[in-house]
Write a protein that holds these residues in place. Structure first.
Motif, PDB file in Angstrom:
ATOM      1  N   GLU A  69      -6.267  -4.815  -1.715  1.00 15.05           N
ATOM      2  CA  GLU A  69      -5.357  -4.049  -2.578  1.00 15.05           C
ATOM      3  C   GLU A  69      -6.069  -2.844  -3.167  1.00 15.05           C
ATOM      4  O   GLU A  69      -5.509  -1.746  -3.255  1.00 15.05           O
ATOM      5  CB  GLU A  69      -4.809  -4.940  -3.694  1.00 15.05           C
ATOM      6  N   GLY A  70      -7.304  -3.031  -3.564  1.00 15.68           N
ATOM      7  CA  GLY A  70      -8.088  -1.912  -4.110  1.00 15.68           C
ATOM      8  C   GLY A  70      -8.313  -0.834  -3.068  1.00 15.68           C
ATOM      9  O   GLY A  70      -8.243   0.371  -3.360  1.00 15.68           O
ATOM     10  N   LYS A  71      -8.605  -1.242  -1.836  1.00 17.90           N
ATOM     11  CA  LYS A  71      -8.799  -0.271  -0.761  1.00 17.90           C
ATOM     12  C   LYS A  71      -7.503   0.511  -0.496  1.00 17.90           C
ATOM     13  O   LYS A  71      -7.533   1.732  -0.291  1.00 17.90           O
ATOM     14  CB  LYS A  71      -9.246  -0.987   0.527  1.00 17.90           C
ATOM     15  N   ALA A  72      -6.364  -0.192  -0.494  1.00 21.91           N
ATOM     16  CA  ALA A  72      -5.078   0.473  -0.240  1.00 21.91           C
ATOM     17  C   ALA A  72      -4.759   1.466  -1.351  1.00 21.91           C
ATOM     18  O   ALA A  72      -4.278   2.587  -1.097  1.00 21.91           O
ATOM     19  CB  ALA A  72      -3.972  -0.564  -0.110  1.00 21.91           C
ATOM     20  N   LYS A  73      -5.049   1.079  -2.597  1.00 24.45           N
ATOM     21  CA  LYS A  73      -4.782   1.965  -3.729  1.00 24.45           C
ATOM     22  C   LYS A  73      -5.650   3.220  -3.634  1.00 24.45           C
ATOM     23  O   LYS A  73      -5.190   4.337  -3.856  1.00 24.45           O
ATOM     24  CB  LYS A  73      -5.083   1.207  -5.028  1.00 24.45           C
ATOM     25  N   ARG A  74      -6.913   3.041  -3.268  1.00 25.58           N
ATOM     26  CA  ARG A  74      -7.832   4.173  -3.139  1.00 25.58           C
ATOM     27  C   ARG A  74      -7.388   5.090  -1.987  1.00 25.58           C
ATOM     28  O   ARG A  74      -7.466   6.316  -2.087  1.00 25.58           O
ATOM     29  CB  ARG A  74      -9.243   3.636  -2.885  1.00 25.58           C
ATOM     30  N   ALA A  75      -6.905   4.482  -0.905  1.00 25.18           N
ATOM     31  CA  ALA A  75      -6.433   5.273   0.240  1.00 25.18           C
ATOM     32  C   ALA A  75      -5.234   6.131  -0.169  1.00 25.18           C
ATOM     33  O   ALA A  75      -5.122   7.297   0.250  1.00 25.18           O
ATOM     34  CB  ALA A  75      -6.069   4.353   1.395  1.00 25.18           C
ATOM     35  N   ASP A  76      -4.323   5.574  -0.988  1.00 25.97           N
ATOM     36  CA  ASP A  76      -3.164   6.342  -1.457  1.00 25.97           C
ATOM     37  C   ASP A  76      -3.607   7.522  -2.308  1.00 25.97           C
ATOM     38  O   ASP A  76      -3.049   8.625  -2.195  1.00 25.97           O
ATOM     39  CB  ASP A  76      -2.204   5.451  -2.255  1.00 25.97           C
TER      40      ASP A  76
ATOM     41  N   LYS B  46      -6.448   9.123  -2.161  1.00 25.02           N
ATOM     42  CA  LYS B  46      -7.064  10.133  -1.298  1.00 25.02           C
ATOM     43  C   LYS B  46      -6.024  10.835  -0.421  1.00 25.02           C
ATOM     44  O   LYS B  46      -6.160  12.024  -0.120  1.00 25.02           O
ATOM     45  CB  LYS B  46      -8.144   9.483  -0.421  1.00 25.02           C
ATOM     46  N   LYS B  47      -4.993  10.096  -0.011  1.00 26.00           N
ATOM     47  CA  LYS B  47      -3.943  10.696   0.813  1.00 26.00           C
ATOM     48  C   LYS B  47      -3.200  11.773   0.028  1.00 26.00           C
ATOM     49  O   LYS B  47      -2.782  12.783   0.580  1.00 26.00           O
ATOM     50  CB  LYS B  47      -2.957   9.610   1.264  1.00 26.00           C
ATOM     51  N   GLY B  48      -3.052  11.582  -1.268  1.00 26.03           N
ATOM     52  CA  GLY B  48      -2.340  12.542  -2.107  1.00 26.03           C
ATOM     53  C   GLY B  48      -3.143  13.815  -2.364  1.00 26.03           C
ATOM     54  O   GLY B  48      -2.621  14.797  -2.888  1.00 26.03           O
ATOM     55  N   ARG B  49      -4.421  13.856  -2.010  1.00 26.58           N
ATOM     56  CA  ARG B  49      -5.254  15.030  -2.265  1.00 26.58           C
ATOM     57  C   ARG B  49      -5.111  16.093  -1.175  1.00 26.58           C
ATOM     58  O   ARG B  49      -5.540  17.211  -1.363  1.00 26.58           O
ATOM     59  CB  ARG B  49      -6.721  14.616  -2.318  1.00 26.58           C
ATOM     60  N   GLY B  50      -4.546  15.761  -0.068  1.00 28.61           N
ATOM     61  CA  GLY B  50      -4.457  16.717   1.044  1.00 28.61           C
ATOM     62  C   GLY B  50      -3.496  17.845   0.721  1.00 28.61           C
ATOM     63  O   GLY B  50      -2.880  17.919  -0.345  1.00 28.61           O
ATOM     64  N   ARG B  51      -3.344  18.758   1.651  1.00 23.35           N
ATOM     65  CA  ARG B  51      -2.418  19.879   1.452  1.00 23.35           C
ATOM     66  C   ARG B  51      -0.998  19.366   1.341  1.00 23.35           C
ATOM     67  O   ARG B  51      -0.575  18.510   2.110  1.00 23.35           O
ATOM     68  CB  ARG B  51      -2.475  20.823   2.640  1.00 23.35           C
TER      69      ARG B  51
END
Length: 140
Positions: A122-129, A131-136
């Protein structure tokens, strides 16, 4: 008999002492008087040491152990023969005491619980979200 631990004692005739000239400062006295002590203890032939303690002692002695199984301890810290004799004997006894301590039991590997695995994912998935929001951001 010299008491090492409550179970181990070594006989005084198992120890041999040689007196040598000490190095370092001391003026004329250092060239005339043999104050340094070489204490020798044959660990391999000592009847008073259990086999397990003997094996650990030989491993702990390192460079102080000869090929014949004799431990040589040289003491020259002090300016008098008596103090160096006491120092060498105490260092030998400390080495034997350390060898007499049984090794810790081997570590039994454990497996992570199911709950800890889920928390990690769950922590990995939250961190991935995050980081995904930082893109263009797509422009419309």
């Amino acid at each position: 008999m010299i008491r090492v631990t409550h179970r181990i004692a070594i006989a005084e005739d198992e120890l041999t002492e040689d007196f040598i000239r000490s190095s370092g400062p001391g003026g004329q006295n250092v060239n005339k008087v043999e104050t340094a002590v070489q204490l020798r203890f044959n660990a391999r032939l000592s009847p008073n040491l259990p086999d397990a303690v003997r094996a650990r002692l030989e491993r702990l002695a390192g460079h102080r152990l000869t090929q014949d199984g004799v431990i040589i301890i040289t003491a020259q810290r002090f300016r008098t023969r008596e103090r160096n004799r006491e120092d060498a004997l105490e260092r030998l006894l400390e080495l034997i005491r350390e060898a007499a301590i049984p090794p810790p039991p081997p570590r039994r590997p454990t497996r992570p619980t199911l709950a800890s695995k889920k928390r990690r994912l769950e922590g990995k998935a939250k961190r991935a979200d995050v980081k995904k929001g930082r893109g263009r951001q797509p422009t419309d």
